[in-house]
Design a protein around this motif. Structure first.
Motif, PDB file in Angstrom:
ATOM      1  N   ARG B   7       0.841  -1.212   0.000  1.00  0.00           N
ATOM      2  CA  ARG B   7       0.000   0.000   0.000  1.00  0.00           C
ATOM      3  C   ARG B   7       0.869   1.253   0.000  1.00  0.00           C
ATOM      4  NH1 ARG B   7      -3.326  -2.948   3.317  1.00  0.00           N
ATOM      5  NH2 ARG B   7      -2.435  -2.126   5.241  1.00  0.00           N
ATOM      6  N   PHE B   8       1.906   1.211   0.800  1.00  0.00           N
ATOM      7  CA  PHE B   8       2.817   2.354   0.870  1.00  0.00           C
ATOM      8  C   PHE B   8       3.500   2.583  -0.482  1.00  0.00           C
ATOM      9  CE2 PHE B   8       7.352   3.441   1.374  1.00  0.00           C
ATOM     10  CZ  PHE B   8       7.200   4.774   1.713  1.00  0.00           C
ATOM     11  N   VAL B   9       3.930   1.499  -1.103  1.00  0.00           N
ATOM     12  CA  VAL B   9       4.619   1.606  -2.394  1.00  0.00           C
ATOM     13  C   VAL B   9       3.685   2.172  -3.464  1.00  0.00           C
ATOM     14  CG1 VAL B   9       5.658   0.256  -4.251  1.00  0.00           C
ATOM     15  CG2 VAL B   9       6.264  -0.217  -1.895  1.00  0.00           C
ATOM     16  N   LEU B  10       2.449   1.676  -3.475  1.00  0.00           N
ATOM     17  CA  LEU B  10       1.490   2.170  -4.472  1.00  0.00           C
ATOM     18  C   LEU B  10       1.242   3.668  -4.288  1.00  0.00           C
ATOM     19  CD1 LEU B  10      -1.094  -0.756  -4.640  1.00  0.00           C
ATOM     20  CD2 LEU B  10       0.542  -0.058  -6.392  1.00  0.00           C
ATOM     21  N   LYS B  11       1.146   4.091  -3.030  1.00  0.00           N
ATOM     22  CA  LYS B  11       0.960   5.529  -2.770  1.00  0.00           C
ATOM     23  C   LYS B  11       2.179   6.314  -3.255  1.00  0.00           C
ATOM     24  CE  LYS B  11      -1.926   5.185   1.369  1.00  0.00           C
ATOM     25  NZ  LYS B  11      -1.925   5.394   2.824  1.00  0.00           N
ATOM     26  N   ALA B  12       3.362   5.793  -2.971  1.00  0.00           N
ATOM     27  CA  ALA B  12       4.589   6.491  -3.385  1.00  0.00           C
ATOM     28  C   ALA B  12       4.645   6.612  -4.909  1.00  0.00           C
ATOM     29  CB  ALA B  12       5.817   5.753  -2.857  1.00  0.00           C
ATOM     30  N   ILE B  13       4.319   5.516  -5.592  1.00  0.00           N
ATOM     31  CA  ILE B  13       4.338   5.537  -7.059  1.00  0.00           C
ATOM     32  C   ILE B  13       3.279   6.502  -7.596  1.00  0.00           C
ATOM     33  CG2 ILE B  13       3.864   4.125  -9.116  1.00  0.00           C
ATOM     34  CD1 ILE B  13       5.263   1.809  -7.647  1.00  0.00           C
ATOM     35  N   ALA B  88      19.552  16.340  -8.654  1.00  0.00           N
ATOM     36  CA  ALA B  88      18.445  16.758  -7.778  1.00  0.00           C
ATOM     37  C   ALA B  88      17.204  15.891  -7.929  1.00  0.00           C
ATOM     38  CB  ALA B  88      18.100  18.221  -8.055  1.00  0.00           C
ATOM     39  N   PHE B  89      17.277  14.795  -8.692  1.00  0.00           N
ATOM     40  CA  PHE B  89      16.056  13.994  -8.894  1.00  0.00           C
ATOM     41  C   PHE B  89      15.659  13.221  -7.643  1.00  0.00           C
ATOM     42  CE2 PHE B  89      18.304  10.059  -9.110  1.00  0.00           C
ATOM     43  CZ  PHE B  89      19.469  10.316  -9.806  1.00  0.00           C
ATOM     44  N   GLY B  90      16.495  13.267  -6.631  1.00  0.00           N
ATOM     45  CA  GLY B  90      16.123  12.660  -5.347  1.00  0.00           C
ATOM     46  C   GLY B  90      15.043  13.459  -4.626  1.00  0.00           C
ATOM     47  N   LEU B  91      14.923  14.736  -4.972  1.00  0.00           N
ATOM     48  CA  LEU B  91      13.907  15.571  -4.310  1.00  0.00           C
ATOM     49  C   LEU B  91      12.487  15.048  -4.554  1.00  0.00           C
ATOM     50  CD1 LEU B  91      15.317  19.187  -4.824  1.00  0.00           C
ATOM     51  CD2 LEU B  91      14.882  18.073  -2.637  1.00  0.00           C
ATOM     52  N   PRO B  92      12.087  14.806  -5.814  1.00  0.00           N
ATOM     53  CA  PRO B  92      10.731  14.266  -6.010  1.00  0.00           C
ATOM     54  C   PRO B  92      10.550  12.878  -5.402  1.00  0.00           C
ATOM     55  CG  PRO B  92      11.929  14.377  -8.101  1.00  0.00           C
ATOM     56  CD  PRO B  92      12.728  15.140  -7.099  1.00  0.00           C
ATOM     57  N   LEU B  93      11.614  12.081  -5.399  1.00  0.00           N
ATOM     58  CA  LEU B  93      11.527  10.757  -4.763  1.00  0.00           C
ATOM     59  C   LEU B  93      11.245  10.923  -3.271  1.00  0.00           C
ATOM     60  CD1 LEU B  93      11.905   7.662  -4.734  1.00  0.00           C
ATOM     61  CD2 LEU B  93      14.356   8.044  -4.433  1.00  0.00           C
ATOM     62  N   PHE B  94      11.975  11.842  -2.646  1.00  0.00           N
ATOM     63  CA  PHE B  94      11.783  12.079  -1.208  1.00  0.00           C
ATOM     64  C   PHE B  94      10.366  12.581  -0.928  1.00  0.00           C
ATOM     65  CE2 PHE B  94      11.963  14.907   2.507  1.00  0.00           C
ATOM     66  CZ  PHE B  94      12.367  13.997   3.456  1.00  0.00           C
ATOM     67  N   VAL B  95       9.900  13.516  -1.749  1.00  0.00           N
ATOM     68  CA  VAL B  95       8.549  14.073  -1.558  1.00  0.00           C
ATOM     69  C   VAL B  95       7.505  12.966  -1.682  1.00  0.00           C
ATOM     70  CG1 VAL B  95       6.817  15.606  -2.580  1.00  0.00           C
ATOM     71  CG2 VAL B  95       9.164  16.402  -2.284  1.00  0.00           C
ATOM     72  N   ALA B  96       7.661  12.115  -2.694  1.00  0.00           N
ATOM     73  CA  ALA B  96       6.696  11.022  -2.894  1.00  0.00           C
ATOM     74  C   ALA B  96       6.699  10.077  -1.694  1.00  0.00           C
ATOM     75  CB  ALA B  96       7.036  10.255  -4.178  1.00  0.00           C
ATOM     76  N   LEU B 110       9.402  17.322   5.134  1.00  0.00           N
ATOM     77  CA  LEU B 110       9.736  17.782   3.778  1.00  0.00           C
ATOM     78  C   LEU B 110      10.824  18.854   3.842  1.00  0.00           C
ATOM     79  CD1 LEU B 110       6.325  18.153   1.881  1.00  0.00           C
ATOM     80  CD2 LEU B 110       8.112  16.463   1.481  1.00  0.00           C
ATOM     81  N   ALA B 111      10.645  19.776   4.777  1.00  0.00           N
ATOM     82  CA  ALA B 111      11.623  20.871   4.904  1.00  0.00           C
ATOM     83  C   ALA B 111      12.991  20.330   5.303  1.00  0.00           C
ATOM     84  CB  ALA B 111      11.126  21.891   5.926  1.00  0.00           C
ATOM     85  N   ILE B 112      12.998  19.372   6.233  1.00  0.00           N
ATOM     86  CA  ILE B 112      14.269  18.785   6.676  1.00  0.00           C
ATOM     87  C   ILE B 112      14.950  18.083   5.495  1.00  0.00           C
ATOM     88  CG2 ILE B 112      15.290  16.956   8.106  1.00  0.00           C
ATOM     89  CD1 ILE B 112      13.113  17.622  10.212  1.00  0.00           C
ATOM     90  N   GLY B 113      14.163  17.305   4.750  1.00  0.00           N
ATOM     91  CA  GLY B 113      14.722  16.586   3.599  1.00  0.00           C
ATOM     92  C   GLY B 113      15.314  17.538   2.580  1.00  0.00           C
ATOM     93  N   THR B 168      20.333   9.390  -5.134  1.00  0.00           N
ATOM     94  CA  THR B 168      19.213   8.521  -4.761  1.00  0.00           C
ATOM     95  C   THR B 168      19.322   8.034  -3.320  1.00  0.00           C
ATOM     96  OG1 THR B 168      20.459   6.730  -5.789  1.00  0.00           O
ATOM     97  CG2 THR B 168      18.632   7.662  -7.053  1.00  0.00           C
ATOM     98  N   VAL B 169      20.546   7.839  -2.859  1.00  0.00           N
ATOM     99  CA  VAL B 169      20.699   7.284  -1.513  1.00  0.00           C
ATOM    100  C   VAL B 169      20.360   8.323  -0.440  1.00  0.00           C
ATOM    101  CG1 VAL B 169      22.406   6.444   0.148  1.00  0.00           C
ATOM    102  CG2 VAL B 169      22.322   5.484  -2.141  1.00  0.00           C
ATOM    103  N   VAL B 170      20.779   9.554  -0.640  1.00  0.00           N
ATOM    104  CA  VAL B 170      20.532  10.584   0.382  1.00  0.00           C
ATOM    105  C   VAL B 170      19.032  10.746   0.684  1.00  0.00           C
ATOM    106  CG1 VAL B 170      20.753  13.054   0.921  1.00  0.00           C
ATOM    107  CG2 VAL B 170      22.700  11.791   0.005  1.00  0.00           C
ATOM    108  N   PRO B 171      18.166  10.871  -0.345  1.00  0.00           N
ATOM    109  CA  PRO B 171      16.734  10.985  -0.023  1.00  0.00           C
ATOM    110  C   PRO B 171      16.211   9.771   0.740  1.00  0.00           C
ATOM    111  CG  PRO B 171      17.126  11.464  -2.331  1.00  0.00           C
ATOM    112  CD  PRO B 171      18.405  10.962  -1.783  1.00  0.00           C
ATOM    113  N   ALA B 172      16.673   8.584   0.345  1.00  0.00           N
ATOM    114  CA  ALA B 172      16.208   7.368   1.021  1.00  0.00           C
ATOM    115  C   ALA B 172      16.664   7.352   2.476  1.00  0.00           C
ATOM    116  CB  ALA B 172      16.720   6.131   0.281  1.00  0.00           C
TER     117      ALA B 172
END
Lengths: 185, 197
Positions: B7-13, B88-96, B110-113, B168-172
């Motif tokens: 469920r979490f993954v589907l929401k993220a996607i 910077a493509f980690g930003l949308p990944l983090f937001v999702a 979000l602000a911390i990320g 990619t690793v930093v947002p994760a």
């Protein structure tokens, strides 16, 4: 948690540094990447016979379009991240080995989907290819690594079950011996 | 077993396309702090090499003191463009991920990320610039940078690490750190709504 993250970062930097050495490139990364291209070509030819793989290049024999699988697209870095995350996490070695085996398959499986999708996106629209290649697939592969890690963590026996606690997960479990679920409160 | 994760993954996607769209169209603003940071680092660490950094959209243009290789006496200098979106493509990944989890205090997360990810964008951009002038430029240009062999090796590693791992690793990692309670619930009994803050 601090121990996990330090170990994770050290392992990741070490493995990545090792990957960049000429020896690792010659005996591991290049054969791995060539194999990835060969597997992709084999799968694609089930539906599209006009595709061939030469080394790390997947090529259409019909229109000449080709994609070369370079660093970042061969899944090696994603595998390194998964490897570091699983090895750094406090868990029995048996679970780590199972997690690594299943995780590598999951990450590389999606990576093959990435390669094949990019191969066809590139033939359809180069701008879309660039977007998918440079941004979207990078994020999806990392999401895949995170999912694999989350699923693996869920399969682990609780620290308390193993040895009466004390091996807290990075998820913020309580102190040793206390039920970790208290952290969720 | 993987129900809550699924469920979490589907929401993220589901959040990813919107996050990517917002990220792309607001990139000139979102990435402005990374440019300021790059300017600060260049002023302190590369004063003899970088004269200014201009931002056009998501592209940073580094004006350098380097002369074109074939005409060292010429008045022109070299500029180098770097696409900051690449780092910077980690930003949308983090937001999702944050919006999929939707934990109490998610705007703060979000602000911390964002605050954590931006310096790593700067890392990628600067490493890309240095790789361009010290490694991939012609020998006549690269020699003007004055970098020793070990420094070029370090730049190569910083570039590879900054382009292949960190975005990619930093947002994760930031997401894991800021969602410990969520992960713990995910691990133990599935994801039920967290208590209000």
């Amino acid at each position: 948690m601090i121990r996990f993250f330090i170990l994770f970062l050290v392992l990741q930097a070490g493995l990545f540094g090792a990957e960049l050495t000429p020896w690792a490139q010659k005996y591991f990364v290049e054969p791995w990447t060539n194999q990835l291209a060969a597997i992709s070509a084999t799968l694609v030819t089930l539906a599209d016979p006009d595709v061939t793989a030469v080394g790390k290049v997947l090529r259409s024999t019909q229109n000449g379009f080709a994609v070369s699988i370079e660093a970042g697209c061969n899944g090696v870095e994603a595998t390194i991240v998964l490897l570091a995350a699983v090895l750094a996490f406090p868990a029995p070695w048996k679970n780590k080995l199972v997690g690594l085996f299943a995780g590598v398959i999951a990450v590389q499986g999606l990576n093959i989907v990435r390669v094949i999708s990019l191969f066809y996106l590139g033939q359809w629209d180069f701008e879309v290819f660039e977007w998918a290649h440079l941004y979207v697939w990078q994020a999806l592969i990392m999401l895949d690594v995170l999912i694999v890690w989350l699923v693996w963590v869920r399969t682990l026996p609780r620290a308390n079950d193993r040895r009466g606690g004390g091996d807290g997960p990075p998820g913020g479990a309580g102190p040793a011996g206390r039920p970790a679920a208290t952290a969720a409160a | 077993m993987a129900g809550p994760v699924a469920r979490f993954v589907l929401k993220a996607i589901a959040w990813l396309p919107l996050a990517f769209a917002v990220w792309y169209f607001t990139a000139p603003v979102l990435l402005w702090p990374a440019k300021l940071l790059a300017q600060g680092v260049a002023r302190v660490g590369l004063p003899d090499l970088v004269t200014s950094i201009e931002q056009t959209g998501a592209t940073y243009t580094f004006a350098t003191t380097l002369k074109p290789g074939a005409a060292l006496a010429a008045s022109g200098t070299i500029t180098v463009d770097v696409n900051a979106l690449l780092y910077a493509f980690g930003l949308p990944l983090f937001v999702a991920l944050v919006l999929a989890a939707r934990e109490p205090g998610w705007p703060r997360k979000l602000a911390i990320g964002y605050a954590v990810i931006i310096p790593f964008v700067t890392w990628g951009v600067l490493a890309d610039f240095l790789k361009n002038v010290a490694i991939t430029a012609s020998p006549l240009v690269a020699s003007q940078t004055g970098f020793a062999a070990w420094q070029r090796e370090l730049i190569a590693f910083a570039f590879q690490f900054g382009s292949l791992i960190l975005p990619t690793v930093v947002p994760a990692v930031v997401w894991v750190v800021t969602h410990r309670a969520f992960l713990e619930r995910l691990r133990t009994r599935g994801v039920e709504p967290a208590a209000a803050p």
